[in-house]
Write a protein that holds these residues in place. Structure first.
Motif, mmCIF file in Angstrom:
data_model
loop_
_atom_site.group_PDB
_atom_site.id
_atom_site.type_symbol
_atom_site.label_atom_id
_atom_site.label_comp_id
_atom_site.label_asym_id
_atom_site.label_seq_id
_atom_site.Cartn_x
_atom_site.Cartn_y
_atom_site.Cartn_z
ATOM 1 N N ILE A 65 0.794 -1.163 0.026
ATOM 2 C CA ILE A 65 -0.406 -0.446 -0.064
ATOM 3 C C ILE A 65 0.890 1.562 0.075
ATOM 4 O O ILE A 65 2.058 1.346 0.642
ATOM 5 C CB ILE A 65 -0.503 -0.214 1.455
ATOM 6 C CG1 ILE A 65 -1.391 -1.721 1.057
ATOM 7 C CG2 ILE A 65 -1.388 0.790 1.005
ATOM 8 C CD1 ILE A 65 -2.857 -1.641 2.416
ATOM 9 N N GLY A 66 0.462 1.871 -0.476
ATOM 10 C CA GLY A 66 1.299 3.294 -0.925
ATOM 11 C C GLY A 66 0.888 4.869 0.344
ATOM 12 O O GLY A 66 0.594 4.067 1.368
ATOM 13 N N ARG A 67 1.929 5.562 -0.302
ATOM 14 C CA ARG A 67 1.125 6.675 1.221
ATOM 15 C C ARG A 67 0.400 7.499 0.529
ATOM 16 O O ARG A 67 -0.663 7.249 -0.583
ATOM 17 C CB ARG A 67 2.633 7.180 0.763
ATOM 18 C CG ARG A 67 4.147 7.425 0.703
ATOM 19 C CD ARG A 67 4.919 8.319 -0.022
ATOM 20 N NE ARG A 67 4.873 9.694 0.774
ATOM 21 C CZ ARG A 67 5.163 10.105 2.645
ATOM 22 N NH1 ARG A 67 5.592 8.958 3.057
ATOM 23 N NH2 ARG A 67 5.578 11.506 2.574
ATOM 24 N N TYR A 68 -0.298 8.306 1.626
ATOM 25 C CA TYR A 68 -1.438 9.028 1.948
ATOM 26 C C TYR A 68 -2.842 8.211 1.441
ATOM 27 O O TYR A 68 -4.136 8.647 0.675
ATOM 28 C CB TYR A 68 -1.627 10.133 1.219
ATOM 29 C CG TYR A 68 -0.845 11.145 1.500
ATOM 30 C CD1 TYR A 68 -0.801 11.794 2.803
ATOM 31 C CD2 TYR A 68 0.846 11.299 1.202
ATOM 32 C CE1 TYR A 68 -0.317 12.585 3.262
ATOM 33 C CE2 TYR A 68 1.750 12.285 1.460
ATOM 34 C CZ TYR A 68 1.051 13.170 2.760
ATOM 35 O OH TYR A 68 1.895 14.049 3.336
ATOM 36 N N CYS A 69 -3.011 7.192 1.623
ATOM 37 C CA CYS A 69 -4.057 5.941 1.719
ATOM 38 C C CYS A 69 -5.055 6.239 2.831
ATOM 39 O O CYS A 69 -4.697 6.480 3.468
ATOM 40 C CB CYS A 69 -3.556 4.778 1.376
ATOM 41 S SG CYS A 69 -3.208 4.467 0.041
ATOM 42 N N PHE A 70 -6.246 5.700 2.867
ATOM 43 C CA PHE A 70 -7.093 5.889 3.659
ATOM 44 C C PHE A 70 -7.994 4.613 3.201
ATOM 45 O O PHE A 70 -9.155 4.374 2.827
ATOM 46 C CB PHE A 70 -8.298 7.980 3.597
ATOM 47 C CG PHE A 70 -8.978 7.932 4.733
ATOM 48 C CD1 PHE A 70 -8.355 7.867 5.169
ATOM 49 C CD2 PHE A 70 -10.690 7.541 4.151
ATOM 50 C CE1 PHE A 70 -9.765 8.493 6.484
ATOM 51 C CE2 PHE A 70 -11.371 7.453 5.021
ATOM 52 C CZ PHE A 70 -11.097 8.021 6.096
ATOM 53 N N PHE A 71 -8.630 4.203 4.349
ATOM 54 C CA PHE A 71 -9.464 2.693 4.635
ATOM 55 C C PHE A 71 -10.337 3.276 5.665
ATOM 56 O O PHE A 71 -9.812 3.223 6.548
ATOM 57 C CB PHE A 71 -7.911 1.513 4.409
ATOM 58 C CG PHE A 71 -6.862 1.527 3.457
ATOM 59 C CD1 PHE A 71 -7.600 0.428 2.554
ATOM 60 C CD2 PHE A 71 -6.180 1.915 4.018
ATOM 61 C CE1 PHE A 71 -6.300 0.294 1.478
ATOM 62 C CE2 PHE A 71 -4.834 1.518 3.027
ATOM 63 C CZ PHE A 71 -5.624 0.742 1.757
ATOM 64 N N SER A 72 -11.500 3.205 5.169
ATOM 65 C CA SER A 72 -12.713 3.685 5.595
ATOM 66 C C SER A 72 -13.228 2.500 7.009
ATOM 67 O O SER A 72 -12.922 1.254 6.457
ATOM 68 C CB SER A 72 -13.602 3.870 4.974
ATOM 69 O OG SER A 72 -13.531 5.027 3.809
#
Length: 189
Positions: A65-72
């Motif tokens: 998983i890369g940078r600045y990801c958001f998993f709700s």
């Protein structure tokens, strides 16, 4: 549209050296097989299955998983699998930078490019490829092995092209993901 400030209890989240904020109520299986690029947020109830991997020799990284990801909340990330020549195997999954995955979404894609927004309650089928700079609308089902091209919006069940995105979408998604991270701050205790 300006994103609201989200305050969280510092005791509920673990913050890593690279700025990842992981809820203690998220489920991470096989953490040794998962790479988080940094400044990624995993909310309560999100699940990442790093334990689903090929047995024997081979790729140790299952989910990257890369940078600045958001998993709700309540989203599930698990690597794709198939039976090939009588042998059942899981395959690695790569997720780019600045990717948002909505609540209740299930992802089994082979790869998701950078600058992608996936809405709520979606199903991303096994071995699907979502190219960079694209958006998947809420409640969309992307069939297995489908390819979502860059600068497109897909919606429906099964997912199909509903619109196109402007060339500036990369900057918009990057700004939004950095803003979301900056506004995700602990409550003063």
């Amino acid at each position: 549209m300006d994103l609201p400030v989200v305050r969280y209890s510092k005791s509920e989240y673990i913050e890593t050296d690279t700025g990842n904020k992981v809820s203690r109520k998220s489920i991470i299986c096989g953490s040794q097989n998962i790479i988080l690029g940094g400044k990624t947020i995993l909310q309560t109830g999100s699940i990442i299955r790093g334990d689903l991997r090929r047995t024997g020799h081979g790729q140790a990284v299952v989910v990257s998983i890369g940078r600045y990801c958001f998993f709700s909340q309540g989203c599930i990330i698990r690597p794709p699998c198939k039976t090939y020549k009588g042998s059942f195997s899981y395959y690695p999954m790569k997720i780019g930078d600045h990717v948002t995955v909505g609540e209740g979404t299930i992802v089994q894609a082979a790869s998701i490019g950078s600058f992608v927004h996936i809405g709520k309650n979606c199903v991303i089928g096994k071995f699907a490829i979502i190219k960079e700079c694209s958006r998947i609308e809420d409640n969309t089902v992307i069939p297995p092995a489908a390819v979502v091209p860059s600068f497109t919006i897909y919606g429906g069940s099964p997912g199909k092209l509903v619109d196109e995105l402007p060339e500036s979408i990369q900057e918009i998604y990057e700004t939004r993901s950095k803003d979301r991270y900056a506004k995700f701050i602990p409550i003063s205790e």
